[in-house]
Write an enzyme that holds these catalytic residues in place. Structure first.
Site, mmCIF file in Angstrom:
data_model
loop_
_atom_site.group_PDB
_atom_site.id
_atom_site.type_symbol
_atom_site.label_atom_id
_atom_site.label_comp_id
_atom_site.label_asym_id
_atom_site.label_seq_id
_atom_site.Cartn_x
_atom_site.Cartn_y
_atom_site.Cartn_z
ATOM 1 N N LYS B 126 0.851 -1.198 0.000
ATOM 2 C CA LYS B 126 0.000 0.000 0.000
ATOM 3 C C LYS B 126 0.879 1.238 0.000
ATOM 4 O O LYS B 126 1.939 1.266 0.649
ATOM 5 C CB LYS B 126 -0.882 -0.034 1.249
ATOM 6 C CG LYS B 126 -1.956 1.029 1.320
ATOM 7 C CD LYS B 126 -2.820 0.801 2.561
ATOM 8 C CE LYS B 126 -3.892 1.871 2.667
ATOM 9 N NZ LYS B 126 -4.679 1.737 3.897
ATOM 10 N N SER B 201 -9.589 1.841 3.260
ATOM 11 C CA SER B 201 -8.744 2.589 2.356
ATOM 12 C C SER B 201 -7.743 1.721 1.582
ATOM 13 O O SER B 201 -7.141 2.214 0.632
ATOM 14 C CB SER B 201 -7.963 3.632 3.142
ATOM 15 O OG SER B 201 -7.217 3.023 4.162
ATOM 16 N N SER B 225 -9.752 -0.617 7.475
ATOM 17 C CA SER B 225 -9.244 -0.432 6.124
ATOM 18 C C SER B 225 -8.630 -1.652 5.471
ATOM 19 O O SER B 225 -8.308 -1.593 4.294
ATOM 20 C CB SER B 225 -8.197 0.686 6.116
ATOM 21 O OG SER B 225 -8.822 1.889 6.477
#
Lengths: 213, 549
Positions: B126, B201, B225
């Site tokens: 990420k 996210s 997330s």
């Protein structure tokens, strides 16, 4: 009211008045001072600026002000100004007051989840200034209702009984393992310095800090 | 024959099953047992479709047996990545060194050198986790083209184990959001239906694993997330205990809530990845010194399993998560999962967590407040995009106004409000007190139960743009996940079924919550559940229609 010395007139004469909002403890303190004979002392303390002081006081302020005088004396912070234009704005019961004196709080406040907080739309620019973000007026318009909506929603926590509950800093998994306070060196200094937008060895350049307002 | 020392644990495929539960007398609860109303699962798990096992172990097997080379494997993944990328847009940056790193591994194999446990495994990271050789933007324009000077500890551990980092995945800006719509660069699409969100996210990481663009990936979980996108994309997502994995190198959003989490296509892979990145780090004072148990020794073959492998396990279904706010389809799938667990031998009861609904506003107060403080470092002076100005405060103001997106700005403002003088006690302190309440109620529930289950999200993936303008509606979707972050507990999400939507249905994830540092138990239960689940493989049609896997 004592007159400010002429020196300060020169500097500040043509400045537009600035509005300062006082809330909570400070508001009660200022109100108390203003309504007693210590008014001149207050205005002298506040310095040579043109300021309009808005004091947001809960409806039952007078009683609260008397009771909390002593604690206010300990927490007062001075800022600036003389020639203060004093305005009192009544507000709905602030969350603080409701918490401290639940017996005096307005009946409607306790019913619904959105305590009518004293957060005003005009405060978004103030928050933006504190957070160092330059908002355009369009953004202020766009954000203010959303922020107010969320903050009203946050108000749910006001009606919960949280007496004698310890606040928790983080999950109570163990932590707090400190390493020795011994200096070390970071190997990749060049990469760090390469990332600086404005660098003139060995200084990181910034524009001027002090400015006239 | 390879003379290098092979870790025998990786040949556990042939091992016998061992019951790891402590043997102590247990009272069986006589309270209400949840029954599934619709789906009926068979008692004899005869899988007609092979359940997912472990991509990591099969890659290792093919490397060691020289069936395939690392370069071939990596090229295969890169081809699929490039082919699917225009449709799902999960990557912000793709590494240029992947093939070179794979060739280095091939040379090591030729020289019979020891391989790390994740050698040849293609990993996505990420973009709010710092990588030395790739830009790390955190999904934000303020860090556009920012190249960190160091690797995050989790990334360093991956590299040391031989993993190949193929790229940085898309995310909501600084982790603030539930759909990747708050990314400053692109919106990722769900591989199951490209008109829907992948979740957030860590939407890019979840979508990349779901679309088989990489084997496993790293995400971060502050309020769900990792778990919510795992549910939306039909992959396994694991949020470790706070302190299990070092946060050094993770761009801080809310320091008391953030953790780095793992995505995989199977529970086994997720466990192996967790084992690789866990451990104490001197650069993270909140990382735990506890020993990291052999998570992947939980990986067992189903051939030797008893008919009731979960006998003695006490499972609690959180009743507040099956209320009106949750879709009917999701509710029935969770109830079916509960009865599946019962069939495997566990006892399922309903559990109530009284402070559950308060957790959501408390979470948002805490997260916004901590974010307002953590994001004050992005001022355009030492790194990031700078907007020149005549004086310093304008430099700060303009750089931040230009670099941050609207959601980030709003959260910073809300946090600034909650922390300001006069409001700190009313908001932030109260939220901290609610956190204590949530921790206590979880502790009580986990004393009476071994694990708790709930849906990972109140619905399956919704359409892109559906919730963008209503912040409270978007926040409401986090109700099933935030309390776990407040308590710092580990949670595993694995796909348990489908609801209607898209061309092949939309996956729904089951969330299992365990006690502090009890990831081992979660992985064991999750693995058994996954291996015995009667459901078609969770591979999106986009992938099966495309290349042959």
């Amino acid at each position: 009211m004592k007159k400010s010395p002429p020196f300060s007139d020169l500097i500040f004469k043509n400045q537009a008045p600035v509005t300062i909002d006082y809330r909570g403890k400070e508001a009660r303190f200022i109100a108390l001072f203003f309504f007693t004979r210590h008014r001149s002392l207050l205005l002298q303390l506040l310095g040579p600026r043109k300021v309009r002081i808005q004091v947001h006081l809960p409806v039952y302020s007078i009683v609260a002000a008397i009771v909390s005088t002593i604690e206010c004396l300990c927490s007062f912070q001075t800022t600036m100004s003389s020639r203060a234009l004093f305005a009192i704005r009544g507000t709905s019961i602030s969350p603080l007051l409701q918490q401290r004196y639940p017996a005096w709080s307005c009946d409607s406040g306790a019913r619904n989840f959105s305590t009518r907080s004293s957060f005003l739309p005009s405060d978004v620019p103030l928050l933006a200034e504190k957070a160092r973000i330059s908002l355009t007026s369009k953004e202020v318009e766009e954000f203010a209702p959303k922020i107010r909506q969320v903050i009203d929603w946050f108000g749910q926590l006001q009606v919960v009984d949280l007496q004698s509950i310890e606040p928790a800093l983080r999950a109570d998994t163990e932590g707090g393992h400190l390493r020795n306070d011994a200096p070390g060196s970071f190997e990749n200094r060049e990469a760090m310095l390469a990332a600086v937008p404005s660098y003139e060895e060995p200084y990181i350049k910034i524009p001027r800090v002090l400015h006239k307002e | 024959m390879l003379s290098s020392v092979q870790n025998p644990r990786f040949y556990l495929v042939q091992c016998r099953f061992h019951l790891h539960f402590p043997l102590k007398p247990r009272q069986f609860h006589s309270s209400v047992v949840v029954r599934a109303s619709q789906m009926v699962t068979e008692t004899q798990p005869q899988a007609s479709i092979a359940p997912p096992y472990s991509e990591i172990l099969s890659i290792r097997k093919s490397l060691l047996s020289r069936q395939r080379s690392a370069a071939e494997i990596v090229q295969d993944y890169l081809n699929r990545l490039r082919q699917i990328e225009p449709q799902i847009r999960s990557f912000l940056h793709v590494s240029e060194n992947a093939i070179k790193e794979a060739e280095a591994i091939d040379r090591k194999i030729e020289r019979n050198e020891e391989l790390g446990p994740l050698a040849g495994v293609v990993v996505g990271v990420k973009d709010n986790i710092c990588t030395l050789d790739m830009p790390s933007t955190g999904g934000s324009r303020i860090l556009e083209d920012y190249q960190p000077a160091y690797d995050a500890t989790a990334v360093k551990k991956l590299r040391d184990s031989g993993a190949i980092i193929v790229g940085k995945t898309n995310l909501d800006e600084f982790g603030m959001g539930s759909t990747t719509e708050n990314s400053a660069f692109q919106v990722t699409a769900n591989p199951w239906d490209t008109s829907r969100v992948p979740g957030g996210s860590s939407g890019g990481s979840a979508a990349a694993v779901s679309a088989r663009q990489c084997v496993v990936s790293l995400g971060s979980d502050t309020g769900g997330s990792v778990r919510q996108p795992a549910s939306f994309c039909g992959v396994v997502g694991l949020k470790p205990t706070y302190g299990r994995v070092s946060r050094f190198g993770l761009m801080a959003y809310a320091s008391s809530l953030d953790v780095i989490g793992c995505f995989g296509t199977s529970v086994a892979d997720t466990g192996i990845l967790l084992h690789t990145i866990s451990g104490h780090d001197r650069f993270d004072a909140t990382s735990s010194k506890r020993e990291v148990p052999d998570f992947w020794s939980q990986v067992i073959s189903m051939k030797h399993v008893e008919s009731k492998p979960l006998k003695g396990l006490r499972v609690g279904v959180i009743s507040e998560t099956l209320g009106d706010g949750v879709d009917m389809g999701v509710r029935s799938l969770i109830q079916a999962a509960a009865s599946h667990l019962e069939e495997l031998g566990s006892t399922v009861t309903e559990v109530s967590l009284p402070s559950f609904s308060l957790g959501l506003p408390a979470y948002y107060i805490l997260a916004s407040s901590e974010a307002s403080s953590n994001l004050s470092r992005y001022d355009g002076v030492r790194y990031g995009k700078q907007i020149a100005a005549e004086e310093l405060t304008s430099l700060y103001g303009d750089s931040r106004a230009n670099g941050f997106g609207p959601e980030v700005k709003m959260r910073i403002l809300m946090g600034t409000f909650a922390l300001s003088a006069g409001y700190y006690d009313a908001y932030y302190k109260r939220a901290q007190q609610v956190r204590t309440l949530v921790q206590k109620s979880f502790k009580a529930a986990l004393d009476a139960n071994d694990i708790l289950i709930s849906p990972a999200a109140p619905s399956a993936a919704y359409k892109i743009g559906e919730k963008k303008n209503d912040p409270l509606a978007m926040y409401a979707g986090d109700i099933t996940t935030v309390n776990v972050n407040l308590a710092g507990l580990p949670a595993l999400v694995l796909p348990c079924g489908f609801v209607e939507g898209g061309s092949a249905g939309l996956p729904v994830g089951l969330q299992m919550i365990g006690g502090s540092f009890d990831e081992g138990r979660l992985l064991k239960v999750g693995h058994i559940f996954e291996q015995t689940l009667q459901a078609s493989r969770f591979v999106p049609p986009l992938v099966t229609d495309g290349l042959a896997c």
